[in-house]
Write a protein that holds these residues in place. Structure first.
Motif, PDB file in Angstrom:
ATOM      1  N   THR A 284       2.815 -20.147  68.379  1.00 25.81           N
ATOM      2  CA  THR A 284       2.958 -19.140  70.062  1.00 25.81           C
ATOM      3  C   THR A 284       3.439 -17.922  70.029  1.00 25.81           C
ATOM      4  O   THR A 284       3.617 -17.411  68.538  1.00 25.81           O
ATOM      5  CB  THR A 284       3.967 -20.065  70.945  1.00 25.81           C
ATOM      6  N   PRO A 285       3.180 -17.416  70.986  1.00 28.48           N
ATOM      7  CA  PRO A 285       3.562 -15.654  71.108  1.00 28.48           C
ATOM      8  C   PRO A 285       4.926 -15.434  69.988  1.00 28.48           C
ATOM      9  O   PRO A 285       5.395 -15.976  70.997  1.00 28.48           O
ATOM     10  CB  PRO A 285       3.126 -15.500  72.322  1.00 28.48           C
ATOM     11  N   GLY A 286       5.012 -14.164  69.598  1.00 26.60           N
ATOM     12  CA  GLY A 286       6.250 -14.087  69.054  1.00 26.60           C
ATOM     13  C   GLY A 286       6.149 -14.607  67.715  1.00 26.60           C
ATOM     14  O   GLY A 286       7.614 -14.502  66.543  1.00 26.60           O
TER      15      GLY A 286
ATOM     16  N   SER B  50       6.815 -21.439  83.825  1.00 30.51           N
ATOM     17  CA  SER B  50       5.987 -20.323  83.940  1.00 30.51           C
ATOM     18  C   SER B  50       5.350 -19.745  84.670  1.00 30.51           C
ATOM     19  O   SER B  50       5.120 -19.053  85.564  1.00 30.51           O
ATOM     20  CB  SER B  50       4.951 -20.278  82.750  1.00 30.51           C
TER      21      SER B  50
ATOM     22  N   GLY C 168       2.804  -8.721  79.631  1.00 32.58           N
ATOM     23  CA  GLY C 168       3.289  -9.327  78.996  1.00 32.58           C
ATOM     24  C   GLY C 168       3.319 -11.442  79.555  1.00 32.58           C
ATOM     25  O   GLY C 168       3.062 -11.814  78.465  1.00 32.58           O
ATOM     26  N   SER C 169       3.306 -11.007  80.367  1.00 30.05           N
ATOM     27  CA  SER C 169       3.464 -12.537  81.199  1.00 30.05           C
ATOM     28  C   SER C 169       2.343 -12.764  81.495  1.00 30.05           C
ATOM     29  O   SER C 169       2.354 -14.258  81.091  1.00 30.05           O
ATOM     30  CB  SER C 169       3.645 -11.935  82.448  1.00 30.05           C
TER      31      SER C 169
ATOM     32  N   LYS D 187       0.180 -12.561  78.075  1.00 25.44           N
ATOM     33  CA  LYS D 187       0.056 -12.896  76.921  1.00 25.44           C
ATOM     34  C   LYS D 187       1.254 -14.283  76.491  1.00 25.44           C
ATOM     35  O   LYS D 187       0.226 -14.987  76.534  1.00 25.44           O
ATOM     36  CB  LYS D 187       0.740 -11.735  75.850  1.00 25.44           C
ATOM     37  N   LYS D 188       1.635 -14.190  77.407  1.00 24.12           N
ATOM     38  CA  LYS D 188       2.396 -15.608  76.943  1.00 24.12           C
ATOM     39  C   LYS D 188       1.797 -16.792  77.461  1.00 24.12           C
ATOM     40  O   LYS D 188       2.326 -17.126  77.203  1.00 24.12           O
ATOM     41  CB  LYS D 188       4.449 -15.184  77.729  1.00 24.12           C
ATOM     42  N   ALA D 189       0.864 -16.065  79.144  1.00 26.08           N
ATOM     43  CA  ALA D 189       0.711 -17.626  78.953  1.00 26.08           C
ATOM     44  C   ALA D 189      -0.693 -18.072  78.411  1.00 26.08           C
ATOM     45  O   ALA D 189      -0.949 -18.912  78.057  1.00 26.08           O
ATOM     46  CB  ALA D 189       0.563 -17.255  80.570  1.00 26.08           C
TER      47      ALA D 189
ATOM     48  N   GLY E  52      -0.689 -17.763  75.620  1.00 23.23           N
ATOM     49  CA  GLY E  52      -0.163 -18.202  74.302  1.00 23.23           C
ATOM     50  C   GLY E  52      -0.212 -19.979  74.506  1.00 23.23           C
ATOM     51  O   GLY E  52       0.012 -21.111  74.043  1.00 23.23           O
ATOM     52  N   GLU E  53       0.677 -19.876  75.641  1.00 21.23           N
ATOM     53  CA  GLU E  53       0.943 -21.762  76.414  1.00 21.23           C
ATOM     54  C   GLU E  53      -0.794 -22.481  76.304  1.00 21.23           C
ATOM     55  O   GLU E  53      -0.886 -23.575  75.887  1.00 21.23           O
ATOM     56  CB  GLU E  53       1.963 -21.154  77.178  1.00 21.23           C
TER      57      GLU E  53
ATOM     58  N   THR F  38      -1.961 -15.560  69.244  1.00 19.80           N
ATOM     59  CA  THR F  38      -2.560 -16.605  70.343  1.00 19.80           C
ATOM     60  C   THR F  38      -3.933 -16.914  69.334  1.00 19.80           C
ATOM     61  O   THR F  38      -5.097 -16.745  69.576  1.00 19.80           O
ATOM     62  CB  THR F  38      -2.684 -15.084  71.389  1.00 19.80           C
TER      63      THR F  38
END
Length: 304
Positions: free
Chosen positions: A260-262, A91, A237-238, A240-242, A244-245, A183
């Motif tokens: 996690t996201p999604g 990531s 988008g990046s 949001k993903k981060a 969630g991590e 999230t």
């Protein structure tokens, strides 16, 4: 003979007086007995009164004491992961290509209450320009407190404040704010443009809450020296993903799991009451939040 008769007559007259005197003396001796009996009876009553008083005193002492201090539910999460370790190398390589292994940990007096880390990446392509990226992650954990309230409620209040701060940055243009699902328990993404002398910066801030922990992730980018400005949607988008991590890392540090996201909207897999309370006593004080504007200014300064 006459004298003898006189003596007999006087004796007869004294006899009734003697009998009356005897009866009077007998009556007089009975009075103390009656008084004594009355005194004993009075003493017995007094004793009964004292016993009643003792009973009343005992009853009074047995009355309910003052209400105990109110208690609050223990905070679900008692630990924080190291902020510089909440994102995978993969990531980080995507978010900050030139700084994946060079996170700078923020100062903290108690890393189990608050912790932060930042990365700065400059991909210099010479005359073709450069791409700049800056990433910051901060974690703040709230402890339950009988005076202030439950940890997750305190975290929720701070979460709302952080969202408000991100939306009120001076000089921000084209600001947007939208709630995020998947999230943590709550999450909001705030985006805006910020014009600097070095170039046009695209800022993305994700504020998320999972149980009693608030996560603030700042991610911005700029195209410098003639390089193209990064796409805001791509940065969003990046970010949001981060975020969630990071939420997953916080839950994992406490032996919990979250979506996690999604996936479906996130909620802690275990009930709050099942999580171990924090070993630290008292509540964690809230530090002054870092403004997103400062993040962008720092990015611009480093890009210089």
């Amino acid at each position: 003979m006459q004298r003898a008769a006189d003596r007999d007559d006087r004796r007869d007259r004294r006899a009734p007086r003697a009998k009356r005197l005897s009866r009077a003396l007998v009556g007089a001796t009975t009075v103390p007995v009656v008084l004594l009996a009355a005194g004993c009876s009075s003493g017995s009553d007094d004793g009964g009164g004292d016993s009643g008083g003792a009973r009343n005193t005992a009853a009074a002492s047995g009355s309910p004491s003052a209400s105990p201090s109110p208690t609050v539910r223990a905070a679900a999460y008692g630990k924080l992961p190291g902020a510089c370790a909440v994102l995978s190398k993969k990531s980080l390589s995507s978010l900050v290509p030139k700084a994946a292994a060079s996170g700078k940990e923020g100062k903290s007096n108690d890393t189990q209450a608050r912790t932060s880390c930042s990365w700065s990446s400059l991909d210099d392509n010479g005359v073709k320009g450069s791409q700049f990226r800056w990433l910051s992650v901060s974690l703040l954990r709230f402890e339950s407190d009988a005076t202030r309230g439950e940890g997750d409620k305190l975290a929720e209040a701070y979460y709302q404040k952080q969202v408000g701060d991100a939306q009120s940055v001076e000089g921000a243009k084209n600001a947007t704010a939208r709630p995020l699902t998947g999230t943590g328990d709550q999450a909001t993404a705030v985006g805006y443009d910020l014009k600097k002398k070095e170039g046009s910066f695209k800022q993305q801030t994700v504020v998320a809450r999972v149980e009693n922990v608030v996560i603030t992730l700042d991610y911005n980018g700029a195209g410098l020296a003639g390089e193209k400005t990064p796409d805001a949607d791509g940065l969003a988008g990046s970010a949001k993903k981060a975020a969630g991590e990071v939420v997953a890392a916080v839950a994992s540090a406490n032996g919990d799991t979250v979506a996690t996201p999604g996936d479906a909207p996130s909620k802690s897999a275990t009930a709050s009451g099942s999580a171990k309370p924090s070993a630290s006593g008292g509540s964690s004080a809230s530090p002054s939040p870092a403004k997103s504007a400062k993040a962008s200014e720092s990015a611009a300064d480093q890009a210089d």
